[in-house]
Design a protein around this motif. Sequence first.
Motif, PDB file in Angstrom:
ATOM      1  N   PRO A 172      24.394  52.984 -54.815  1.00  0.00           N
ATOM      2  CA  PRO A 172      25.168  53.943 -54.409  1.00  0.00           C
ATOM      3  C   PRO A 172      26.172  53.335 -53.052  1.00  0.00           C
ATOM      4  O   PRO A 172      27.256  53.847 -53.050  1.00  0.00           O
ATOM      5  N   ASP A 173      25.543  52.500 -52.308  1.00  0.00           N
ATOM      6  CA  ASP A 173      26.375  51.932 -51.398  1.00  0.00           C
ATOM      7  C   ASP A 173      27.548  51.138 -51.725  1.00  0.00           C
ATOM      8  O   ASP A 173      28.715  51.102 -51.249  1.00  0.00           O
ATOM      9  N   MET A 174      27.409  50.538 -52.978  1.00  0.00           N
ATOM     10  CA  MET A 174      28.433  49.828 -53.734  1.00  0.00           C
ATOM     11  C   MET A 174      29.664  50.790 -54.177  1.00  0.00           C
ATOM     12  O   MET A 174      30.802  50.534 -53.791  1.00  0.00           O
ATOM     13  N   TYR A 175      29.084  51.993 -54.489  1.00  0.00           N
ATOM     14  CA  TYR A 175      30.102  53.151 -54.909  1.00  0.00           C
ATOM     15  C   TYR A 175      30.881  53.677 -53.668  1.00  0.00           C
ATOM     16  O   TYR A 175      32.053  53.729 -53.869  1.00  0.00           O
ATOM     17  N   GLU A 176      30.049  53.642 -52.379  1.00  0.00           N
ATOM     18  CA  GLU A 176      30.938  54.101 -51.221  1.00  0.00           C
ATOM     19  C   GLU A 176      32.046  53.262 -51.085  1.00  0.00           C
ATOM     20  O   GLU A 176      32.913  53.445 -50.403  1.00  0.00           O
ATOM     21  N   ARG A 177      31.711  51.829 -51.323  1.00  0.00           N
ATOM     22  CA  ARG A 177      32.661  50.850 -50.960  1.00  0.00           C
ATOM     23  C   ARG A 177      33.926  50.951 -51.976  1.00  0.00           C
ATOM     24  O   ARG A 177      35.149  50.532 -51.562  1.00  0.00           O
TER      25      ARG A 177
END
Length: 193
Positions: free
Chosen positions: A5-10
């Motif tokens: 999920p944090d990669m998607y936010e990036r």
Amino acid sequence: MTITPDMYERLVNVKTGEISREIFVNEEIYKQELEQVFARAWLLVGHESLIPNPDDFFVSRMGNDSVILTRDRQNNIHVLLNSCMHRGMKVCRYDQGNTRSFSCPYHGWSYSTDGRLVEAPGQLVGVPGFEEHYRCELDKKAWGLVRCPNVVNHKGSIWASWDENAPSFHDYLGDMRLYLDAALDHRDGTEGG
């Protein structure tokens, strides 16, 4: 590499509406889209005008899969995986046309335009060496081309889904059907065209 999920936010900034170009080239995102979108969604395969006559075919794609949009001799429309059941070679090597059968160039297995192994009364002719190599024991019904389980003709546009448990096409479209119909209908309001 698993997308977290944090990669998607990036990759996607919801506040500014900016999207990283990486989403278009990231192999893991592509694999997830193939599995979670293309394998489950209703996909446009073509238009019935591409196959107006019996034995007409048009080669299209569903995700990474090459598929054959075809009309059989009973005027039924089918979507078939363009892959011989014997060794996986493409059985249709042209973009579109008319043919009485699709033949694998590898060992010569032949299929009718509805995906079944081509047969003659009392004799299977779609498998070279049927008697010698297969001892007449090959179950031709089990070896037909893979048929897409869900195919819908909506106002001339042909849609298909590999997901056997997919919602009905009209449920899948929901309110978007109004906009699709506006694009497919004639300007005078008559359906299709």
